[in-house]
Write a protein that holds these residues in place. Structure first.
Motif, mmCIF file in Angstrom:
data_model
loop_
_atom_site.group_PDB
_atom_site.id
_atom_site.type_symbol
_atom_site.label_atom_id
_atom_site.label_comp_id
_atom_site.label_asym_id
_atom_site.label_seq_id
_atom_site.Cartn_x
_atom_site.Cartn_y
_atom_site.Cartn_z
ATOM 1 N N PRO A 132 0.798 -1.238 0.000
ATOM 2 C CA PRO A 132 0.000 0.000 0.000
ATOM 3 C C PRO A 132 0.824 1.278 0.000
ATOM 4 C CG PRO A 132 -0.872 -1.583 1.577
ATOM 5 C CD PRO A 132 0.436 -2.132 1.105
ATOM 6 N N ALA A 133 1.975 1.265 0.649
ATOM 7 C CA ALA A 133 2.785 2.474 0.731
ATOM 8 C C ALA A 133 3.321 2.893 -0.633
ATOM 9 C CB ALA A 133 3.946 2.256 1.698
ATOM 10 N N VAL A 134 3.526 1.907 -1.521
ATOM 11 C CA VAL A 134 4.094 2.185 -2.839
ATOM 12 C C VAL A 134 3.041 2.103 -3.937
ATOM 13 C CG1 VAL A 134 5.793 1.437 -4.561
ATOM 14 C CG2 VAL A 134 6.348 1.330 -2.119
ATOM 15 N N TYR A 135 2.166 1.082 -3.870
ATOM 16 C CA TYR A 135 1.243 0.793 -4.962
ATOM 17 C C TYR A 135 -0.224 1.066 -4.616
ATOM 18 C CZ TYR A 135 5.148 -1.405 -7.362
ATOM 19 O OH TYR A 135 6.355 -1.640 -7.990
ATOM 20 N N GLY A 136 -0.498 1.617 -3.461
ATOM 21 C CA GLY A 136 -1.866 1.975 -3.117
ATOM 22 C C GLY A 136 -2.805 0.785 -3.096
ATOM 23 N N GLU A 137 -3.836 0.802 -3.944
ATOM 24 C CA GLU A 137 -4.897 -0.200 -3.931
ATOM 25 C C GLU A 137 -4.537 -1.484 -4.678
ATOM 26 O OE1 GLU A 137 -8.499 1.489 -5.425
ATOM 27 O OE2 GLU A 137 -8.291 3.319 -4.265
ATOM 28 N N TYR A 138 -3.362 -1.584 -5.244
ATOM 29 C CA TYR A 138 -3.002 -2.746 -6.053
ATOM 30 C C TYR A 138 -3.121 -4.037 -5.241
ATOM 31 C CZ TYR A 138 -1.231 -0.254 -10.156
ATOM 32 O OH TYR A 138 -1.119 0.491 -11.295
ATOM 33 N N ARG A 139 -3.699 -5.070 -5.885
ATOM 34 C CA ARG A 139 -3.886 -6.379 -5.256
ATOM 35 C C ARG A 139 -2.946 -7.415 -5.850
ATOM 36 N NH1 ARG A 139 -7.462 -6.241 -0.667
ATOM 37 N NH2 ARG A 139 -8.557 -4.249 -0.912
ATOM 38 N N VAL A 140 -2.699 -8.466 -5.086
ATOM 39 C CA VAL A 140 -1.782 -9.533 -5.467
ATOM 40 C C VAL A 140 -2.483 -10.537 -6.390
ATOM 41 C CG1 VAL A 140 -0.514 -11.536 -4.566
ATOM 42 C CG2 VAL A 140 -0.426 -9.336 -3.362
ATOM 43 N N PHE A 141 -1.753 -11.028 -7.395
ATOM 44 C CA PHE A 141 -2.180 -12.245 -8.084
ATOM 45 C C PHE A 141 -0.980 -13.161 -8.292
ATOM 46 C CE2 PHE A 141 -1.956 -8.855 -11.315
ATOM 47 C CZ PHE A 141 -1.131 -9.386 -12.310
ATOM 48 N N LYS A 142 -1.238 -14.473 -8.344
ATOM 49 C CA LYS A 142 -0.172 -15.462 -8.252
ATOM 50 C C LYS A 142 -0.413 -16.639 -9.189
ATOM 51 C CE LYS A 142 1.865 -16.004 -4.412
ATOM 52 N NZ LYS A 142 2.543 -15.937 -3.097
ATOM 53 N N GLY A 143 0.681 -17.377 -9.479
ATOM 54 C CA GLY A 143 0.539 -18.679 -10.109
ATOM 55 C C GLY A 143 1.018 -18.829 -11.530
ATOM 56 N N GLY A 144 1.179 -17.754 -12.291
ATOM 57 C CA GLY A 144 1.571 -17.904 -13.685
ATOM 58 C C GLY A 144 0.399 -18.250 -14.572
ATOM 59 N N GLY A 145 0.593 -18.089 -15.879
ATOM 60 C CA GLY A 145 -0.500 -18.336 -16.814
ATOM 61 C C GLY A 145 -0.025 -18.987 -18.105
ATOM 62 N N TRP A 146 -0.973 -19.216 -18.994
ATOM 63 C CA TRP A 146 -0.707 -19.922 -20.242
ATOM 64 C C TRP A 146 0.269 -19.176 -21.157
ATOM 65 C CZ3 TRP A 146 -1.974 -16.929 -24.371
ATOM 66 C CH2 TRP A 146 -2.942 -15.947 -24.186
ATOM 67 N N ALA A 147 0.421 -17.884 -20.994
ATOM 68 C CA ALA A 147 1.304 -17.094 -21.861
ATOM 69 C C ALA A 147 2.707 -16.923 -21.282
ATOM 70 C CB ALA A 147 0.691 -15.728 -22.133
ATOM 71 N N ASP A 148 2.953 -17.409 -20.057
ATOM 72 C CA ASP A 148 4.230 -17.195 -19.386
ATOM 73 C C ASP A 148 5.229 -18.295 -19.700
ATOM 74 O OD1 ASP A 148 3.955 -14.848 -17.327
ATOM 75 O OD2 ASP A 148 2.079 -15.961 -17.219
ATOM 76 N N ASP A 149 6.511 -17.925 -19.676
ATOM 77 C CA ASP A 149 7.542 -18.950 -19.775
ATOM 78 C C ASP A 149 7.717 -19.612 -18.412
ATOM 79 O OD1 ASP A 149 9.047 -17.203 -18.194
ATOM 80 O OD2 ASP A 149 10.249 -16.469 -19.875
ATOM 81 N N GLU A 150 8.655 -20.541 -18.318
ATOM 82 C CA GLU A 150 8.829 -21.291 -17.073
ATOM 83 C C GLU A 150 9.098 -20.379 -15.883
ATOM 84 O OE1 GLU A 150 10.933 -25.073 -16.903
ATOM 85 O OE2 GLU A 150 11.284 -24.891 -19.065
ATOM 86 N N ARG A 151 9.853 -19.319 -16.102
ATOM 87 C CA ARG A 151 10.207 -18.424 -14.985
ATOM 88 C C ARG A 151 8.993 -17.702 -14.420
ATOM 89 N NH1 ARG A 151 14.616 -14.811 -17.819
ATOM 90 N NH2 ARG A 151 13.015 -15.024 -19.441
ATOM 91 N N GLY A 152 7.918 -17.618 -15.196
ATOM 92 C CA GLY A 152 6.711 -16.968 -14.713
ATOM 93 C C GLY A 152 5.849 -17.855 -13.850
ATOM 94 N N CYS A 153 6.128 -19.161 -13.862
ATOM 95 C CA CYS A 153 5.283 -20.131 -13.149
ATOM 96 C C CYS A 153 6.038 -20.720 -11.961
ATOM 97 C CB CYS A 153 4.824 -21.229 -14.101
ATOM 98 S SG CYS A 153 3.872 -20.645 -15.521
#
Length: 227
Positions: A180-201
């Motif tokens: 919150p101190a840096v990004y305000g209302e930004y929320r977390v998301f996790k896990g990687g997706g179908w478009a990511d390479d291995e490092r994203g997952c």
């Protein structure tokens, strides 16, 4: 459960996650901390397009298929879905939505909700200690095997808790504010997706965006607290 049955039941199949302790880290902030995780229930599968449409009568996804994970949903959309699903089954909604965009949690609710950041990572690890709970080709859909689209839920191997698609397919919204101190209302998301390479997952990967953000590789799964 067969995928055809998954579409027809239109109710999340839940798995009970035991209580435990999780060591977390954030490489961007260079921080490490310990989280105590209480036992909770979470859905075996990502929320599908069929289930989402049955609750909110909306089909926002960029890719079409009842057994595909819902995508292109904001954090606020996920909150609305959780409350709608709770109301369908006579449960007290977990989220209190205010007209000014603020969302509070109801401490006495027995309804559906999003996982917290710590719950998600703990459930994903399922007792494993490495960067993933198995070989990515076997457990997840990512850039090298997804053919450029999300895939039907539950088609790869589950983790030791019996949860599918925790890595790859679509990223998953969590409850938490990122910083919150840096990004305000930004929320977390996790896990990687179908478009990511291995490092994203990776189990520890943590991304963030505004709660109104929607993109074609971001969805969610649901949880319930155990009283």
């Amino acid at each position: 459960m067969l995928l055809g049955e998954l579409s027809s039941t239109l109710i999340p199949e839940m798995v009970t996650i035991p209580a435990g302790v999780l060591l977390q880290k954030d490489d961007r902030k260079r921080e490490r901390w310990t989280a105590q995780v209480q036992s909770f229930d979470t859905s075996k599968y990502l929320v599908t397009q069929a289930l989402y449409a049955s609750v909110l009568d909306e089909r926002p996804s960029q890719f079409t298929g009842d057994d595909l994970p819902v995508d292109s949903v904001s954090w606020f959309d996920a909150v609305r879905f959780c409350n709608g699903l709770s109301e369908r089954y006579g449960l007290k909604p977990y989220y209190l939505e205010h007209g000014d965009g603020l969302v509070d949690r109801c401490a006495i609710s027995d309804g559906y909700r999003l996982l917290t950041d710590a719950e998600w990572e703990y459930a994903c690890r399922a007792g494993s200690q490495g960067p993933r709970y198995g070989a990515l080709e076997d457990i997840g859909w990512f850039a090298e095997n997804s053919a450029g689209t999300p895939q039907a839920v539950g088609c790869k191997e589950p983790n030791e808790f019996g949860l599918y698609d925790m890595l790859g397919n679509v990223w998953e919204w969590c409850w938490d504010l990122y910083d919150p101190a840096v990004y305000g209302e930004y929320r977390v998301f996790k896990g990687g997706g179908w478009a990511d390479d291995e490092r994203g997952c990776l189990v520890t990967n943590r991304r963030r965006s505004h709660p109104t953000f929607r993109v074609e590789d971001l969805g969610f799964r649901v949880a319930r607290s155990i009283k």
